[in-house]
Design a protein around this motif. Structure first.
Motif, short mmCIF file in Angstrom:
data_model
loop_
_atom_site.label_atom_id
_atom_site.label_comp_id
_atom_site.label_asym_id
_atom_site.label_seq_id
_atom_site.Cartn_x
_atom_site.Cartn_y
_atom_site.Cartn_z
N SER A 169 0.83 -1.21 0.00
CA SER A 169 0.00 0.00 0.00
C SER A 169 0.86 1.26 0.00
O SER A 169 0.54 2.23 -0.70
N SER A 170 1.93 1.26 0.78
CA SER A 170 2.81 2.44 0.82
C SER A 170 3.46 2.68 -0.53
O SER A 170 3.54 3.83 -1.01
N MET A 171 3.95 1.61 -1.16
CA MET A 171 4.56 1.75 -2.49
C MET A 171 3.55 2.26 -3.51
O MET A 171 3.85 3.15 -4.32
N LEU A 172 2.34 1.71 -3.46
CA LEU A 172 1.32 2.12 -4.42
C LEU A 172 0.93 3.57 -4.23
O LEU A 172 0.81 4.33 -5.20
N ILE A 173 0.72 3.99 -2.99
CA ILE A 173 0.33 5.38 -2.73
C ILE A 173 1.41 6.34 -3.24
O ILE A 173 1.12 7.32 -3.94
N ALA A 174 2.67 6.06 -2.89
CA ALA A 174 3.75 6.96 -3.29
C ALA A 174 3.90 7.02 -4.81
O ALA A 174 3.96 8.12 -5.40
#
Length: 281
Positions: free
Chosen positions: A84-89
């Motif tokens: 999720s963090s990778m996708l958001i960024a």
């Protein structure tokens, strides 16, 4: 005087209706909380029947999930946080640049690209899964974090949202920055990005929610147990031979926490970003 009383009664009635709808919206979460605090024997006996609300509550399910038996759960939890963090960024970075370019610049094929974004937006993801899956296989990204987030890095809905929001940005600021010798990348990152913070916050919540709850695509891409995300991991607890209720309900309850935190962090920008992105353009 009569009108004042009528207005108060109408306001009280509307408030009661809204409270009722709020309770209905929160009832599934309340049921999940009750189930997570109930002994596994009661869950097997009653399921999620009303009798469960009157059973004895304890923290045994949470002791299990924080014990040795819950180690695999925290592996799934960490995988979901990383994905999720990778996708958001990545989604905020690339989608904002594409949407900004479609709104603020004139170039050949601009209208065609925007029409293609709208067409892709209208196509159900299930139709595109097969070619995307073949692409992930070709790139050797099966059972990897990047293969899980690849289809959503430049999401059409995010591009459309940032494009609509960028239409309301002042182009005079861009011209003034160019006169002062600022590059196009400098204009975007140093001037426009601070003005677009409400849209970034709103889309961060939206993309985070999609990624955190995503089930079908990670189910196709991920193979090993150590790479599973939380929705898939919790689904593995449901088997024909028995269900691990202790991990399932307590784990499902704890899975809500990151999304709540994400919303609380960006809540002051959320409504402003949604309203601006929906009415401008």
């Amino acid at each position: 005087m009569v009108h004042g009383r009528q207005d108060k009664l109408i306001s009280a009635g509307l408030l009661a209706i809204l409270i009722g709808f709020a309770f209905l919206s929160l009832f599934p979460v309340l049921s999940l909380l009750v189930a997570s605090l109930s002994p596994a024997s009661d869950l097997m006996r009653y399921g999620l029947a009303p009798e469960l609300f009157f059973s004895s509550f304890d923290l045994e399910n949470y002791r299990v999930i924080f014990g040795p038996e819950g180690s695999r759960y925290w592996t799934w939890y960490l995988n979901s946080i990383i994905v999720s963090s990778m996708l958001i960024a990545l989604s905020l970075f690339f989608s904002s640049m594409v949407g900004y370019a479609l709104a603020m610049y004139e170039f050949p094929g601009k209208r065609f690209i925007f029409i293609m974004v709208l067409l892709v937006l209208m196509i159900p993801f299930e139709i595109m899964m097969l070619p995307l899956f073949q692409l992930v296989i070709t790139l050797g990204l099966i059972d990897t974090y990047f293969g899980t987030i690849l289809p959503l890095i430049v999401a059409p809905v995010a591009v459309f949202f940032f494009r609509q929001y960028s239409l309301g940005l002042p182009k005079e600021v861009m011209e003034a920055a160019r006169v002062d010798g600022c590059t196009e990348y400098g204009i975007f990152f140093r001037i426009m990005v601070p003005l677009m913070l409400p849209s970034f916050a709103a889309m961060a919540i939206f993309q985070g929610l999609i990624s955190w709850n995503n089930f079908l695509w990670p189910l196709l891409v991920l193979r090993s147990n150590d790479m599973l995300t939380l929705p898939i991991g919790l689904a593995t607890l449901l088997t024909p031979y028995g269900t691990n209720y202790q991990l399932l309900f307590a784990g499902a309850m704890l899975s809500i926490v990151p999304i709540v935190i994400l919303f609380l962090v960006f809540q002051r920008y959320f409504i402003a970003g949604l309203m601006s992105g929906s009415v401008k353009g």
